[in-house]
Write a protein that holds these residues in place. Structure first.
Motif, PDB file in Angstrom:
ATOM      1  N   ASP A 103      -4.140 -33.609 -53.047  1.00 27.32           N
ATOM      2  CA  ASP A 103      -5.221 -32.813 -52.450  1.00 27.32           C
ATOM      3  C   ASP A 103      -6.057 -33.806 -51.649  1.00 27.32           C
ATOM      4  O   ASP A 103      -6.998 -34.415 -52.154  1.00 27.32           O
ATOM      5  N   LYS A 104      -5.614 -33.998 -50.391  1.00 23.82           N
ATOM      6  CA  LYS A 104      -6.205 -35.071 -49.589  1.00 23.82           C
ATOM      7  C   LYS A 104      -7.707 -34.886 -49.402  1.00 23.82           C
ATOM      8  O   LYS A 104      -8.482 -35.845 -49.453  1.00 23.82           O
ATOM      9  N   ALA A 105      -8.140 -33.640 -49.228  1.00 23.64           N
ATOM     10  CA  ALA A 105      -9.573 -33.383 -49.004  1.00 23.64           C
ATOM     11  C   ALA A 105     -10.384 -33.759 -50.244  1.00 23.64           C
ATOM     12  O   ALA A 105     -11.460 -34.356 -50.139  1.00 23.64           O
ATOM     13  N   LEU A 106      -9.861 -33.400 -51.433  1.00 25.35           N
ATOM     14  CA  LEU A 106     -10.582 -33.727 -52.670  1.00 25.35           C
ATOM     15  C   LEU A 106     -10.599 -35.234 -52.894  1.00 25.35           C
ATOM     16  O   LEU A 106     -11.622 -35.797 -53.312  1.00 25.35           O
ATOM     17  N   THR A 107      -9.462 -35.891 -52.635  1.00 31.01           N
ATOM     18  CA  THR A 107      -9.418 -37.348 -52.804  1.00 31.01           C
ATOM     19  C   THR A 107     -10.424 -38.035 -51.881  1.00 31.01           C
ATOM     20  O   THR A 107     -11.100 -38.988 -52.278  1.00 31.01           O
ATOM     21  N   ARG A 108     -10.487 -37.539 -50.636  1.00 29.16           N
ATOM     22  CA  ARG A 108     -11.466 -38.116 -49.700  1.00 29.16           C
ATOM     23  C   ARG A 108     -12.883 -37.891 -50.221  1.00 29.16           C
ATOM     24  O   ARG A 108     -13.727 -38.799 -50.199  1.00 29.16           O
ATOM     25  N   GLY A 121      -6.866 -34.101 -61.266  1.00 22.97           N
ATOM     26  CA  GLY A 121      -6.963 -34.816 -62.538  1.00 22.97           C
ATOM     27  C   GLY A 121      -7.545 -36.210 -62.365  1.00 22.97           C
ATOM     28  O   GLY A 121      -8.377 -36.655 -63.168  1.00 22.97           O
ATOM     29  N   ASP A 122      -7.139 -36.897 -61.299  1.00 24.67           N
ATOM     30  CA  ASP A 122      -7.681 -38.230 -61.035  1.00 24.67           C
ATOM     31  C   ASP A 122      -9.172 -38.158 -60.729  1.00 24.67           C
ATOM     32  O   ASP A 122      -9.946 -39.015 -61.156  1.00 24.67           O
ATOM     33  N   ALA A 123      -9.584 -37.130 -60.000  1.00 27.22           N
ATOM     34  CA  ALA A 123     -10.999 -36.961 -59.665  1.00 27.22           C
ATOM     35  C   ALA A 123     -11.833 -36.752 -60.922  1.00 27.22           C
ATOM     36  O   ALA A 123     -12.943 -37.306 -61.050  1.00 27.22           O
TER      37      ALA A 123
END
Length: 831
Positions: A676-681, A723-725
């Motif tokens: 989820d590129k947007a969430l990771t950013r 999950g990482d977030a």
């Protein structure tokens, strides 16, 4: 469904573990870079209040964050434990000041631990402990040997009820700030520290304090009060002379009177043979002595009948007044008044019908007669001033000084508002001054091997005054020099002395010395000092002086004690009064009525929490109801930290709900796959932004970023990125909400304590936005949005807009008349 976070259970469990493992004990020999975070230590008055909670939460977040950033952090706690409140309690409650103080310390320590502050309790100190004040006595003797201490008779503000000397700032409307008694001016032999020896250093050093608030530096600059001007003599009609100092010699031709202090030698001489002058002088001495009071009080004068001769005109005589706005403590105790260009002088001149002559042009008129009740203090050229006419102010100042020096009646000089620090206090509950008075030898220092000079326990407070004076044995000793009967000094040190070096003792605590130079210098200066702006002048100035004195004596190689200073806002609350007009606490009322009487109450202004107005909120029940993290979160989230924070039940409930939202995320974490590129950013932007905000002490901005991240996580679909977030969020909230973070850290299976974990690494590539949201309008109205690569070509953006299902429907198969593309922002389709 995720369970509810049990704050009370988690708080107790993790606080016990932190204490057992001594998690926050700073290590002097650590190879990690050192950072010293300190909040101004509290007076143990009985219970902590929400102001304490806010202050210490700020420091705690910064200290925990810096530990996560790989620093060895010193974050200690102690007690500013001497002072009058303990003696007042002894008189009112019949308890010993020491017993009252230590009981309060026990209570407040438990309260601070209950909120989970990451403090190094192994370095706890109380200024009333002999092991602390004995070392303070040793430093006092070092200053005696260095020539930084002297004793002289001086006029003081005497509180006849508290039976002690008061600083000018403690005299309000002529009355003692604590007792309310009318203050008397007395002459007493006092001990002084030579702070004026360091006046230039203290002033110049302000320019090096880049991380101090400008308002605090300005307050200190004004207090030190360096003034350059002219000191000269007026010849007086009785054959004597009066010396004055002025920073505005350019206005000499606008003089209309000379004013002297009630304690000026000329006034004292006149009072001896004139009961009216004696009575007026006594009235002056009873007035306020702080700068603010002098400015606001009614200007009063007594015409002595004497005149002073103008230095440039032997035919020009000025009346000499005794005035209540002139003090011997400032300058030379005499001034000349120029009413047109000084508001205080103008008020005085209008009251006593004295001439008001314009000597600086205001740009509109040069007329000699000055009308109106507001003095002109702006720039302009000199007028009505003989040889000065046409000069600018700076040029005219030099011209007058040159004439005065050339003719021998004055000289250019520099004076300071700062006076040497009188440290004698006539009370029991303070550090005994380690001096013995001998009729043969004079004042003799107590031998070093007899330190500490401890306070006697068997004292009585049944009558006013200093119990040390009345003690039958304590003060009677043999002279260390000649062996003859002698007397201990019964004055104790000003409590500002105790707080002028405590930060050094926190850094190093050997048993046989005040501190170890090498160890102390590993930590000092304090990287971040946090406290109320009410201490901006005296405490901070005295601490800066003390550090310089230690450097002067070769005991430290630093000049400034506090590299960074932050002054937080106050915690405020509504005030309440009963039908009878008595102050009520929030706990005394329910639904707009007083619980005890059922009578309606009156809600007053929102003011700083104070015991006198009973608008304090005890953090104890709030923490027990909502948990420590919710209280901490509210203290950080609701207002910029430099501004006042209004306490509200709704605010703490909102913080508690957010803590529960966090727990639902942590407790509901499930394995998943996918990006989820947007969430990771968003995650990495938050990590970077929160770190920056904490370092800047912009806690409310950090909280806002965390709200945004939590919202984004809640809306995201299950994925490995989500999950990482969530896992990373545990570490990012840990400095602010440490108990839920520890609980979640353990729950997700991480090793050790989150308090010992590192701050998350940032992927800098993720801090750069490579996608943008583009608004798509039809005839100027928003109809859709596009998520596209940043910098996409206009043709590609136009094609994507026209391919949108919403836009296709709007056009109904017809080609657009025109398409306007603003790169990376919007597309406007003209149908």
């Amino acid at each position: 469904m995720a369970s509810r976070f049990n704050a009370l259970k988690a708080d107790a469990a993790w606080q016990a573990i932190w204490e057992e493992r001594r998690t926050f004990a700073a290590k002097d020999d650590s190879p990690r870079p050192k950072s010293y975070v300190l909040e101004m230590f509290p007076y143990p008055s009985g219970k902590i209040h929400m102001g304490h909670v806010r202050n210490y939460t700020m420091g705690d977040v910064l200290a925990r964050f810096r530990r996560m950033k790989g620093m060895e952090v010193l974050h200690p706690m102690g007690w500013d434990a001497f002072g009058m409140p303990a003696e007042n309690a002894a008189m009112e409650k019949g308890v010993h000041p020491g017993a009252w103080t230590y009981q309060n310390i026990d209570t407040m320590r438990a309260q601070l631990k209950r909120i989970g502050f990451g403090l190094d309790w192994t370095r706890e100190l109380a200024t009333c402990d002999p092991e602390y004040y004995g070392q303070e006595q040793a430093l006092f003797l070092d200053m005696v040997e260095a020539g930084l201490v002297y004793r002289k008779e001086s006029a003081v503000n005497w509180d006849p009820v508290d039976m002690t000397v008061l600083a000018n700032e403690q005299v309000i409307d002529g009355k003692g700030w604590r007792s309310g008694a009318t203050v008397e001016r007395r002459k007493l032999s006092q001990w002084f520290l030579k702070i004026t020896d360091f006046a230039d250093e203290l002033l110049d050093g302000l320019g090096e304090l880049k991380d101090w608030p400008d308002k605090v530096k300005l307050m200190q600059e004004n207090w030190i009060g360096k003034s350059q001007g002219l000191q000269f003599r007026f010849t007086v009609s009785d054959g004597g002379a009066v010396e004055v100092f002025t920073t505005r010699p350019d206005t000499i031709f606008g003089a209309s009177f000379v004013a002297i202090a009630a304690d000026h030698p000329l006034a004292l001489k006149l009072a001896e043979g004139n009961p009216e002058i004696a009575a007026f002088s006594e009235r002056c001495r009873a007035g306020g002595t702080s700068a603010a009071e002098i400015e606001t009080q009614e200007k009063l004068g007594y015409n002595t009948g004497l005149t002073a001769t103008h230095p440039f005109d032997p035919e020009w005589s000025l009346p000499v007044y005794i005035a209540n706005f002139v003090l011997m403590d400032y300058g030379v105790g005499a001034v000349f008044g120029v009413p047109a260009h000084d508001q205080r002088d103008l008020d005085f001149a209008r009251k006593y019908d004295l001439p008001v002559k314009r000597v600086v042009s205001d740009g509109n008129t040069d007329a000699p007669e000055f009308a109106g009740d507001e003095a002109y203090t702006g720039p302009g050229k000199l007028v009505n001033s003989q040889f000065l006419d046409g000069m600018e102010i700076a040029e005219a100042k030099k011209a007058v000084i040159n004439r005065a020096e050339g003719e021998g009646w004055g000289k250019g000089t520099t004076v300071w508002r700062l006076r040497d620090w009188g440290v004698s206090r006539q009370r029991y509950w303070g550090t005994p001054i380690p001096i013995i008075h001998c009729e043969s030898c004079g004042p003799v220092p107590v031998p070093r091997d007899q330190l500490p000079v401890t306070l006697p326990e068997d004292v009585s407070f049944d009558v006013p005054g200093n119990p040390l004076d009345r003690h039958p044995t304590w003060k009677h000793v043999a002279c260390p020099k000649c062996g003859k009967p002698a007397r201990r000094e019964t004055d104790t040190l000003d409590t500002f002395v105790d707080s002028s070096w405590y930060f050094v003792r926190f850094a190093s605590q050997p048993s046989d010395a005040p501190f170890n130079k090498k160890v102390a210098e590993q930590w000092l200066p304090v990287k971040q000092y946090i406290g109320g702006v009410e201490h901006a002048i005296l405490h901070l100035l005295y601490a800066r002086f003390w550090t310089r004195a230690l450097r002067h004596m070769g005991q430290l190689d630093i000049a400034e004690p506090f590299a960074g200073l932050f002054t937080q806002g106050m915690v405020t609350h509504e005030t309440y009064k009963s039908a009878e007009g008595k102050w009520l606490s929030p706990q005394d009322i329910r639904d707009g009525v007083e619980i005890a009487t059922g009578q309606p109450i009156t809600t007053g202004r929102v003011e700083k929490m104070s015991k006198s107005k009973k608008n304090t909120v005890d953090p104890g029940p709030i923490v027990e109801q909502y948990g420590a993290d919710a209280v901490r979160w509210f203290m950080l989230s609701d207002s910029p930290p430099e501004r006042d924070l209004e306490w509200s039940e709704a605010g703490i409930e909102g913080a508690w709900r957010f803590v529960q939202r966090l727990w639902r995320l942590f407790d509901g974490l499930e394995p998943a796959e996918g990006e989820d590129k947007a969430l990771t950013r968003k995650l990495h932007q938050t990590i970077a932004g929160v770190a920056q905000d904490i370092e800047r002490l912009s806690f409310n901005k950090a909280v806002a970023k965390l709200y945004e991240l939590v919202n984004a996580i809640e809306k995201a679909k299950p994925s490995a990125a989500r999950g990482d977030a969530i896992r990373t969020l545990i570490r990012v909230v840990a400095p602010m909400a440490p108990h839920i973070a520890e609980e979640a850290w353990a729950k997700v299976g991480e090793d050790g304590l989150v308090a010992d974990a590192t701050w998350p690494e940032i992927d800098t590539a993720m801090l750069v936005e490579d996608e943008v949201t583009i608004a798509v309008q039809v005839n100027g109205k928003l109809r859709d949005t596009l998520l596209m690569a940043k910098g996409a070509a206009k043709d590609d953006v136009e094609a994507a807009a026209l391919a949108s299902e919403k836009i296709v429907r709007m056009l109904e198969g017809k080609p657009p008349r025109k398409v306007i593309v603003v790169p990376d922002r919007l597309v406007n389709v003209v149908a």
